[in-house]
Design a protein around this motif. Structure first.
Motif, PDB file in Angstrom:
ATOM      1  N   LEU A   1       0.838  -1.197   0.000  1.00  0.00           N
ATOM      2  CA  LEU A   1       0.000   0.000   0.000  1.00  0.00           C
ATOM      3  C   LEU A   1       0.874   1.249   0.000  1.00  0.00           C
ATOM      4  O   LEU A   1       1.828   1.357   0.781  1.00  0.00           O
ATOM      5  CB  LEU A   1      -0.928   0.003   1.213  1.00  0.00           C
ATOM      6  CG  LEU A   1      -1.946  -1.138   1.285  1.00  0.00           C
ATOM      7  CD1 LEU A   1      -2.728  -1.063   2.594  1.00  0.00           C
ATOM      8  CD2 LEU A   1      -2.897  -1.098   0.107  1.00  0.00           C
TER       9      LEU A   1
ATOM     10  N   TRP B   1     -11.233   8.350  -6.565  1.00  0.00           N
ATOM     11  CA  TRP B   1     -10.725   7.829  -5.303  1.00  0.00           C
ATOM     12  C   TRP B   1     -11.536   8.452  -4.157  1.00  0.00           C
ATOM     13  O   TRP B   1     -12.087   9.554  -4.291  1.00  0.00           O
ATOM     14  CB  TRP B   1      -9.253   8.197  -5.091  1.00  0.00           C
ATOM     15  CG  TRP B   1      -8.292   7.539  -6.045  1.00  0.00           C
ATOM     16  CD1 TRP B   1      -8.582   6.767  -7.128  1.00  0.00           C
ATOM     17  CD2 TRP B   1      -6.871   7.653  -5.992  1.00  0.00           C
ATOM     18  NE1 TRP B   1      -7.443   6.366  -7.767  1.00  0.00           N
ATOM     19  CE2 TRP B   1      -6.354   6.894  -7.079  1.00  0.00           C
ATOM     20  CE3 TRP B   1      -5.975   8.290  -5.149  1.00  0.00           C
ATOM     21  CZ2 TRP B   1      -5.006   6.774  -7.327  1.00  0.00           C
ATOM     22  CZ3 TRP B   1      -4.609   8.176  -5.393  1.00  0.00           C
ATOM     23  CH2 TRP B   1      -4.128   7.425  -6.466  1.00  0.00           C
TER      24      TRP B   1
ATOM     25  N   ASP C   1      -9.695   3.102  -4.484  1.00  0.00           N
ATOM     26  CA  ASP C   1      -9.968   3.413  -5.879  1.00  0.00           C
ATOM     27  C   ASP C   1     -11.284   2.737  -6.250  1.00  0.00           C
ATOM     28  O   ASP C   1     -11.358   1.512  -6.368  1.00  0.00           O
ATOM     29  CB  ASP C   1      -8.832   2.905  -6.768  1.00  0.00           C
ATOM     30  CG  ASP C   1      -9.023   3.277  -8.236  1.00  0.00           C
ATOM     31  OD1 ASP C   1     -10.139   3.689  -8.609  1.00  0.00           O
ATOM     32  OD2 ASP C   1      -8.051   3.137  -9.009  1.00  0.00           O
TER      33      ASP C   1
ATOM     34  N   ILE D   1      -5.989   1.067  -2.011  1.00  0.00           N
ATOM     35  CA  ILE D   1      -4.722   1.214  -2.711  1.00  0.00           C
ATOM     36  C   ILE D   1      -3.662   1.897  -1.855  1.00  0.00           C
ATOM     37  O   ILE D   1      -2.480   1.930  -2.225  1.00  0.00           O
ATOM     38  CB  ILE D   1      -4.904   2.013  -4.024  1.00  0.00           C
ATOM     39  CG1 ILE D   1      -5.485   3.402  -3.734  1.00  0.00           C
ATOM     40  CG2 ILE D   1      -5.774   1.230  -5.000  1.00  0.00           C
ATOM     41  CD1 ILE D   1      -5.522   4.315  -4.960  1.00  0.00           C
TER      42      ILE D   1
END
Length: 539
Positions: free
Chosen positions: A6, A24, A33, A81
């Motif tokens: 990450l 996002w 995301d 993410i």
């Protein structure tokens, strides 16, 4: 498979991704995301395209609509993410096996800064181990089976047997001798009713009422008569099979015509000419675990009166599922006995004296239901405290409204009173003989060596356990009603934020009926008090 790495982002960087084809969002310092996911969102894509969503921190909005568990589901967790640079998660989520930090979510003996005269270190060790087991092993299966209605997975029963939790649910007694309880956390000789209470209460935390019964509700009430009134060969064989999780047993008393009226039962058992077998004919209804049980502890009418007999599944025994308000995972059944041939050696206790077998079993059942009922009501208090803190209405948190705080106060008072009364009765059970329990509490099961004393004693008292069960089931329905009002439409929806509230409101009446209707138990308790009134008492 290795977990993905990450990245760290600043909030300004996230804000740049604010278009439908590059979207996002931030939830609790985590970056997601949702560009491709938005079109798959059950609520539609439009919610993601609002001005206060695109590239923004939507933590408050998310928790106004969804439970935290959504974020940890694999299909949603993979959308993450990265994280926000220099920030950490602020949402308090209970880790598997841990205690809740929400006020009143745990009984006082488990709450930091509180003390109890009842619980020792072995109780605390057992609670920690069982909580972790329930979170990791039972809860996932419970939620899945509650949905599909199938019986609890055999793998769960196997794991229960490995740590002897099936045996522990039967309470203290000789059946625990030589067993390694929860990896040796508690010794068989020190296992008491508080240890058993812990097991019942931790099991009940799964928010799945049908599964609670499915995971061994039948065994908890069907096996004790065999343990305490079966002949040695029968007792040892059946007990070994049931406690190993390989075979299942249930209790069959209720009938369509008689309900729980033992004297009105129509199922008959007639001896063969040679006196070696019973021939059983009749039906039973609303029998928990009946659809998948191998053994049936049933009440019958015989020439000498009400008698309890153990029947093995075989020719002439037929079970059918009954669909009730909770999940069919409980295996609730209608059972038909058509000329079923059973050895006389399967008689539990003496012929015509089955009422004593059943009375001994009923009261432990009621106490166990009180254990579960007290904790499930507490879980609803926790749900309501969380929801009213995070839900905004008219620009303020829901708990800013006096009417909401009043409802919460009533709920909290009820759960604290129920647990305190339950602990008091449990302490008495630990320190009374079986005869004293019979006279004063209507306690646990009577072993064979005091069977004659029980037969000659006065009417079993329903003063404490019966009234306790009545109080818990009655107050629980009040709590369920108020919880629905607090959650509003979510409280009557089977999915989403209020799903545990809907489930509780739908299934809480079970405990007010099973094990003795609360009105009947209340009446019995008062009649017992009236019977014991001193004749010279005056105002």
């Amino acid at each position: 498979m290795a977990s993905k790495t990450l990245k760290e982002f600043t909030r300004d960087e996230v804000a740049q991704h604010n278009k439908p084809n590059d979207l996002w969002i931030i939830v609790d310092s985590k970056v997601y995301d949702v560009t491709r996911f938005k079109d798959l969102h059950p609520g539609g894509a439009s919610i993601f395209l609002e001005e206060d969503i695109l590239g923004k921190d939507v933590t408050e909005t998310f928790y106004g609509l969804h439970r935290h568990e959504v974020l940890v589901k694999p299909q949603y967790a993979r959308l993450q993410i990265g994280t926000i640079k220099g920030e950490t998660s602020q949402i308090l989520a209970r880790e598997p096996g841990s205690l809740s930090k929400v006020p009143y979510a745990e009984p006082t003996w488990l709450s930091e800064g509180y003390y109890s005269p009842y619980f020792n270190e072995s109780h605390k060790r057992l609670q920690q181990a069982v909580r972790k087991f329930v979170d990791e092993v039972i809860y996932p299966d419970a939620q899945a089976r509650e949905e599909d209605g199938k019986r609890p997975s055999q793998a769960v029963f196997d794991k229960l047997a490995e740590v002897e939790l099936i045996a522990m649910r039967m309470g203290p007694g000789a059946h625990l001798k030589g067993r390694t309880l929860m990896g040796g956390i508690v010794k068989p000789e020190e296992f008491d009713y508080f240890h058993e209470m812990i097991v019942h209460q931790e099991f009940a935390r799964i928010h799945a009422r049908g599964y609670i019964d499915g995971i061994g509700g039948g065994s908890c009430i069907g096996l004790p008569p065999v343990l305490n009134f079966g002949n040695p060969e029968l007792r040892d064989r059946i007990t070994s099979e049931v406690l190993s999780g390989k075979k299942f047993i249930c209790l069959g008393i209720s009938e369509a015509f008689a309900g729980s009226d033992v004297q009105g039962l129509r199922t008959t058992a007639t001896k063969t000419a040679d006196g070696k077998h019973w021939i059983i004919n009749g039906t039973k209804k609303w029998i928990t675990n009946g659809t998948f049980s191998d053994y049936f502890t049933i009440g019958c009418k015989t020439e000498k009166g009400f008698t309890v007999i153990l029947v093995e599944r075989g020719e002439g025994v037929e079970t059918k599922i009954i669909k009730t308000a909770y999940s069919t995972t409980a295996g609730t059944s209608y059972i038909t006995f058509d000329n079923v041939k059973v050895p006389v050696e399967n008689t539990l206790g003496k012929e015509g004296q089955g009422v004593y077998v059943m009375l001994s079993n009923f009261n432990h059942e009621r106490w166990g239901m009180a254990c579960s009922g007290a904790i499930t009501q507490r879980l609803i208090v926790e749900e309501c405290l969380k929801w009213t803190a995070q839900r905004k209405a008219f620009g303020k948190a829901l708990n800013s409204q006096a009417v909401i705080r009043s409802k919460l106060a009533e709920m909290i008072a009820k759960v604290e009173a129920a647990q305190s009364w339950l602990e008091n009765i449990t302490f008495q059970m630990n320190n009374m003989s079986y005869k004293q329990q019979s006279d004063n509490l209507a306690g646990y099961v009577f072993p064979l060596n005091v069977f004659e004393d029980c037969m000659n004693s006065d009417e079993t008292s329903y003063r404490s356990i019966g009234l306790l069960k009545m109080y818990i089931t009655s107050s629980a329905q009040d709590t369920a009603r108020d919880a629905v009002q607090i959650f509003g439409g979510r409280g009557i929806t089977k999915t989403g934020m209020g799903r545990f509230i809907e489930h509780y409101h739908r299934t809480v009446p079970y405990d007010s009926i099973l094990g003795g209707a609360e009105d009947v138990l209340g009446d019995l308790g008062v009649r017992q008090a009236i019977r014991n009134m001193p004749k010279n008492a005056r105002l």
